[in-house]
Motif scaffolding. Structure first.
Motif, PDB file in Angstrom:
ATOM      1  N   GLY A  79       0.785  -1.231   0.000  1.00 36.23           N
ATOM      2  CA  GLY A  79       0.000   0.000   0.000  1.00 36.23           C
ATOM      3  C   GLY A  79       0.815   1.278   0.000  1.00 36.23           C
ATOM      4  N   GLU A  80       2.116   1.193   0.194  1.00 36.89           N
ATOM      5  CA  GLU A  80       2.974   2.375   0.290  1.00 36.89           C
ATOM      6  C   GLU A  80       3.403   2.872  -1.092  1.00 36.89           C
ATOM      7  OE1 GLU A  80       6.607   3.704   3.206  1.00 36.89           O
ATOM      8  OE2 GLU A  80       6.739   1.715   2.306  1.00 36.89           O
ATOM      9  N   GLY A  81       3.619   4.187  -1.192  1.00 36.69           N
ATOM     10  CA  GLY A  81       4.086   4.802  -2.427  1.00 36.69           C
ATOM     11  C   GLY A  81       5.376   5.556  -2.207  1.00 36.69           C
ATOM     12  N   ALA A  82       6.086   5.845  -3.287  1.00 40.20           N
ATOM     13  CA  ALA A  82       7.322   6.633  -3.240  1.00 40.20           C
ATOM     14  C   ALA A  82       7.453   7.396  -4.546  1.00 40.20           C
ATOM     15  CB  ALA A  82       8.533   5.748  -3.026  1.00 40.20           C
ATOM     16  N   GLU A  83       8.139   8.547  -4.460  1.00 39.96           N
ATOM     17  CA  GLU A  83       8.322   9.393  -5.637  1.00 39.96           C
ATOM     18  C   GLU A  83       9.776   9.836  -5.709  1.00 39.96           C
ATOM     19  OE1 GLU A  83       5.871  12.942  -7.783  1.00 39.96           O
ATOM     20  OE2 GLU A  83       5.926  12.967  -5.589  1.00 39.96           O
ATOM     21  N   ILE A  84      10.381   9.708  -6.887  1.00 45.22           N
ATOM     22  CA  ILE A  84      11.741  10.179  -7.141  1.00 45.22           C
ATOM     23  C   ILE A  84      11.692  11.089  -8.358  1.00 45.22           C
ATOM     24  CG2 ILE A  84      14.093   9.536  -7.791  1.00 45.22           C
ATOM     25  CD1 ILE A  84      13.691   6.914  -6.257  1.00 45.22           C
ATOM     26  N   LYS A  85      12.347  12.253  -8.243  1.00 44.56           N
ATOM     27  CA  LYS A  85      12.319  13.240  -9.326  1.00 44.56           C
ATOM     28  C   LYS A  85      13.728  13.672  -9.702  1.00 44.56           C
ATOM     29  CE  LYS A  85       7.758  14.333  -9.517  1.00 44.56           C
ATOM     30  NZ  LYS A  85       7.134  15.584  -9.225  1.00 44.56           N
ATOM     31  N   LEU A  86      13.889  13.979 -10.982  1.00 42.25           N
ATOM     32  CA  LEU A  86      15.101  14.571 -11.528  1.00 42.25           C
ATOM     33  C   LEU A  86      14.814  16.045 -11.777  1.00 42.25           C
ATOM     34  CD1 LEU A  86      15.869  11.920 -14.310  1.00 42.25           C
ATOM     35  CD2 LEU A  86      16.660  11.920 -11.943  1.00 42.25           C
ATOM     36  N   THR A  87      15.749  16.925 -11.464  1.00 41.75           N
ATOM     37  CA  THR A  87      15.619  18.341 -11.801  1.00 41.75           C
ATOM     38  C   THR A  87      16.231  18.518 -13.192  1.00 41.75           C
ATOM     39  OG1 THR A  87      15.813  18.924  -9.473  1.00 41.75           O
ATOM     40  CG2 THR A  87      16.157  20.692 -11.073  1.00 41.75           C
TER      41      THR A  87
ATOM     42  N   GLY B  70      22.056  11.010 -17.500  1.00 41.02           N
ATOM     43  CA  GLY B  70      21.721  12.004 -18.504  1.00 41.02           C
ATOM     44  C   GLY B  70      21.832  13.420 -18.014  1.00 41.02           C
ATOM     45  N   ALA B  71      21.066  14.299 -18.644  1.00 33.90           N
ATOM     46  CA  ALA B  71      21.151  15.741 -18.427  1.00 33.90           C
ATOM     47  C   ALA B  71      20.175  16.205 -17.362  1.00 33.90           C
ATOM     48  CB  ALA B  71      20.903  16.473 -19.744  1.00 33.90           C
ATOM     49  N   TYR B  72      20.576  16.038 -16.109  1.00 39.31           N
ATOM     50  CA  TYR B  72      19.785  16.540 -14.988  1.00 39.31           C
ATOM     51  C   TYR B  72      20.756  17.026 -13.921  1.00 39.31           C
ATOM     52  CZ  TYR B  72      20.615  11.768 -13.260  1.00 39.31           C
ATOM     53  OH  TYR B  72      21.189  10.582 -12.881  1.00 39.31           O
ATOM     54  N   THR B  73      20.293  17.950 -13.105  1.00 39.26           N
ATOM     55  CA  THR B  73      21.187  18.539 -12.120  1.00 39.26           C
ATOM     56  C   THR B  73      21.033  17.942 -10.733  1.00 39.26           C
ATOM     57  OG1 THR B  73      19.600  20.330 -11.686  1.00 39.26           O
ATOM     58  CG2 THR B  73      21.332  20.760 -13.321  1.00 39.26           C
ATOM     59  N   ASP B  74      19.911  17.279 -10.458  1.00 40.80           N
ATOM     60  CA  ASP B  74      19.683  16.737  -9.127  1.00 40.80           C
ATOM     61  C   ASP B  74      18.725  15.556  -9.221  1.00 40.80           C
ATOM     62  OD1 ASP B  74      19.990  16.591  -6.361  1.00 40.80           O
ATOM     63  OD2 ASP B  74      18.438  18.063  -5.945  1.00 40.80           O
ATOM     64  N   ILE B  75      18.824  14.661  -8.264  1.00 40.50           N
ATOM     65  CA  ILE B  75      17.873  13.556  -8.122  1.00 40.50           C
ATOM     66  C   ILE B  75      17.505  13.503  -6.647  1.00 40.50           C
ATOM     67  CG2 ILE B  75      19.735  11.862  -7.898  1.00 40.50           C
ATOM     68  CD1 ILE B  75      17.820   9.787  -9.189  1.00 40.50           C
ATOM     69  N   LYS B  76      16.218  13.377  -6.377  1.00 41.71           N
ATOM     70  CA  LYS B  76      15.805  13.375  -4.968  1.00 41.71           C
ATOM     71  C   LYS B  76      14.533  12.559  -4.793  1.00 41.71           C
ATOM     72  CE  LYS B  76      13.798  17.832  -5.899  1.00 41.71           C
ATOM     73  NZ  LYS B  76      14.460  18.903  -6.522  1.00 41.71           N
ATOM     74  N   GLN B  77      14.451  11.943  -3.612  1.00 45.13           N
ATOM     75  CA  GLN B  77      13.221  11.265  -3.240  1.00 45.13           C
ATOM     76  C   GLN B  77      12.329  12.308  -2.594  1.00 45.13           C
ATOM     77  OE1 GLN B  77      13.578   7.649  -0.992  1.00 45.13           O
ATOM     78  NE2 GLN B  77      11.373   7.503  -0.668  1.00 45.13           N
ATOM     79  N   MET B  78      11.117  12.445  -3.090  1.00 45.66           N
ATOM     80  CA  MET B  78      10.176  13.438  -2.593  1.00 45.66           C
ATOM     81  C   MET B  78       9.522  12.909  -1.316  1.00 45.66           C
ATOM     82  SD  MET B  78      10.851  15.421  -5.071  1.00 45.66           S
ATOM     83  CE  MET B  78       9.751  16.797  -4.972  1.00 45.66           C
ATOM     84  N   MET B  79       9.273  13.783  -0.398  1.00 49.53           N
ATOM     85  CA  MET B  79       8.642  13.388   0.855  1.00 49.53           C
ATOM     86  C   MET B  79       7.227  13.919   0.917  1.00 49.53           C
ATOM     87  SD  MET B  79      10.752  11.585   2.343  1.00 49.53           S
ATOM     88  CE  MET B  79      12.412  11.141   2.081  1.00 49.53           C
TER      89      MET B  79
END
Length: 156
Positions: free
Chosen positions: A65-73, A147-156
């Motif tokens: 049931g849990e979710g997670a989100e990771i984003k690249l800037t 690739g071409a991104y400046t940051d990667i982070k797990q969103m809270m």
């Protein structure tokens, strides 16, 4: 007379080629690399030129049931390769982007064990994935990006 015509034709061809390739200006840094010259010539920020070299790997364990989100800037038009696996399980996912008041959904899936491809940023902002574990057992998700991104982070 034939030799003169041949020589004139060769010189005309050299002039044509030189007219289509801009001359490399003297900058006092004649020993710098061609890449440096291209960066200066076309106004590419050196930070942007180096972005394409970034590579990361992240893992997150999702309980039932849990979710997670990771984003690249990313900046508009930038591309990032990705591959993720839901090690031993399946997840629902949404690949999307947001930033500057804009939102986009790139792809969605249900009950998927893995995915790979390329994200091309439609606008400046955060672009990435949301996963949810709809199974009855924990799932460890592993994401590899490059690739071409400046940051990667797990969103809270």
């Amino acid at each position: 007379m034939g030799e003169i015509k041949t020589q004139l034709a060769e010189e005309a061809e050299m002039d044509r080629v030189n007219a289509t390739v801009p001359a490399r200006p003297a900058t006092g840094q004649e020993d710098s690399s061609l890449t440096d010259w291209i960066v200066r010539q076309f106004g590419i920020a050196s930070a942007h030129a180096q972005e394409a070299e970034r590579q990361d790997e992240m893992s997150v364990t999702l309980q039932p049931g849990e979710g997670a989100e990771i984003k690249l800037t990313m900046t508009k038009g930038a591309k990032a390769n990705y591959a993720w696996t839901a090690n031993g399980g399946k997840v629902n996912f949404d690949t999307h982007g947001d930033g500057g008041g804009e939102n986009i959904s790139y792809e969605k899936g249900r009950g998927v064990a893995e995915d790979s491809g390329v994200i091309e940023a439609a606008f400046d902002g955060n672009h990435g994935w949301f996963w949810r574990n709809r199974t009855s057992a924990p799932v460890t998700l592993t994401l590899k990006t490059g690739g071409a991104y400046t940051d990667i982070k797990q969103m809270m």
